[in-house]
Write an enzyme that holds these catalytic residues in place. Structure first.
Site: not given
Ligand code: PLP
Length: 431
Positions: A18, A247
């Site tokens: 990022y 998840d």
């Protein structure tokens, strides 16, 4: 000299997560790591508060994990998984089936967390397609969810919170319930799940699965929620014939105090994603497990194959280290360690709650979070260097300063981390 040269080359040529190539962020070169300590190229040693993004639960340079890797590398680093199998994959699958909920019986080895999520999404869609229910191909998740950086995973992650919003127009359109906010079961109210219930009851005909991070929303905001919410979701998924994908990539292997977070709700998913700490932080490996019901459902017409097969699927080296990491964990008193970290985080972080810039301090298992009122974006020119100058490795994002140290961290090293957070907060207060 070499060090400056390295950093210059890095800034000119290498992307970090990022980041922008024209405004590269401050980078530190690590030359070695041992236990909870990272040694930097300039000779300094800093205490790791991040477990390299949830993964190095046993610390760095662990003798048993090193040994496992070396043994495996001398026999076979890799072999394709199409048409071939090997002991490390068989051992690891057996262990994963053993330690997860009994109905989870089938294992798909993926090469990263995001891919494990992609595979889970495929499993759910293929399951319904094989039953002729081709309308059931959408997903319901939470706001503030984070499930990875690939397109399928991005599409079930929070559509607005900044990680992926530029792709909004190209992503599949899924459904999002408000992020759960009830933290304790005793405060549970029916209204906590009203919107979720409404979404699933209105859309179940087109929903393949619900996908959530159990109990802890990680990269989407480091938010915690109560087990009752998971129990309610499980019941609604059953009621409306929608699969449940959990998840656990961030929470798995003890981080929240139980081996898997879903155990605190006494439920099990139809599909489970594992990753991050799976190899103790040694290398990339993830897994998607599912129940026989899902696996047989996918194969319903007799020929239904699961359409995925990464090149490095079930990499023997990674599987072997994962087996060792699980053994090291289960042979240790990890529950006491996590409990002790939790108590120390509560004792040492909670006092910061009274500081004006702090919105909330929260702790769950070996995770401590200080949420601020203001995002830290404008502090990012001086803050990362300031943090390392305190002798610690902590990486704030948005309005969050948080730590999830390796489970082996000693009391005084953990205190260095919490004290450093205090110093950071003091410094921020002066700005
Ligand atoms: C990190 C993470 C992922 C993605 O895993 P990668 O290995 O980075 O692809 C998916 N889900 C959750 C909850 C995560 O924390």
């Amino acid at each position: 000299m070499k060090q400056t040269e390295n950093l210059e080359f890095d800034a000119q040529h290498i992307w970090h997560p990022y980041t922008s190539v024209t405004h590269p962020s401050i980078i530190h070169e690590v030359v070695s790591a041992e236990g909870v300590h990272l040694t930097l190229a300039d000779g300094r040693t800093i205490i790791d508060g991040m477990s390299s993004w949830w993964s190095t639960i046993h610390g760095y340079n662990h003798p048993r994990l090193n040994q496992a890797a070396k043994q495996q590398i001398d026999s076979m680093s890799h072999v394709m998984f199409g048409g071939l199998t090997h002991q490390p994959a068989i051992d690891l699958a057996r262990k994963l089936i053993d330690i997860t909920a009994e109905p989870l019986q089938k294992v798909f080895f993926a090469d990263s967390g995001s891919i494990a999520v992609e595979v889970a999404i495929k499993m759910a869609i293929q399951y319904w397609f094989a039953q002729g229910k081709t309308k059931k191909k959408r997903f319901l998740s939470f706001r503030n969810a984070y499930h990875g950086d690939t397109f399928g995973a991005m599409a079930v992650s929070d559509p607005e919170n900044g990680m992926h919003n530029m792709f909004e127009s190209v992503l599949a359109k899924h459904l999002f319930a408000p992020a759960p906010s009830c933290v304790n079961d005793k405060d549970w109210q029916e209204s906590d799940i009203t919107e979720f219930r409404q979404l699933i009851s209105e859309h179940h005909g087109e929903l393949a699965a619900v996908i959530v991070e159990p109990l802890v929303q990680g990269a989407g905001g480091m938010r915690f929620y109560c087990p009752e919410y998971l129990r309610q979701i499980r019941a609604l998924c059953d009621q409306y014939d929608v699969l449940l994908i959990l998840d656990e990539i961030a929470t798995n292997f003890g981080r929240t105090g139980t081996l898997f977070a879903y155990q605190q709700a006494d439920i099990y998913p139809d599909i489970l994603c594992l990753g991050k700490a799976l190899t103790g932080g040694y290398m990339t490996l993830a897994a998607t497990l599912c129940t026989d019901k899902v696996a047989h459902g996918i194969a319903a017409d007799g020929s239904g194959v699961l359409m995925h097969g990464p090149t490095f699927m079930a990499n023997p080296l990674a599987c072997r280290v994962a087996c060792e990491s699980i053994d090291v964990l289960l042979e240790s008193d990890w529950q006491q360690k996590v409990k002790k970290i939790e108590q120390q985080l509560i004792a040492e972080l909670m006092p910061y709650q009274s500081m004006g810039l702090v919105k909330e301090v929260r702790v769950k298992g070996a995770i401590g979070v200080v949420e601020l009122h203001q995002p830290l974006d404008e502090q990012m020119d001086w803050l990362p260097k300031f943090i390392v100058d305190q002798g610690v490795w902590i990486r704030p994002f948005r309005n969050l300063i948080y730590i999830m140290p390796p489970f082996i961290i000693q009391t005084d090293d953990l205190s260095c981390l919490t004290v450093a957070i205090g110093v950071i907060l003091e410094q921020l207060s002066k700005k």
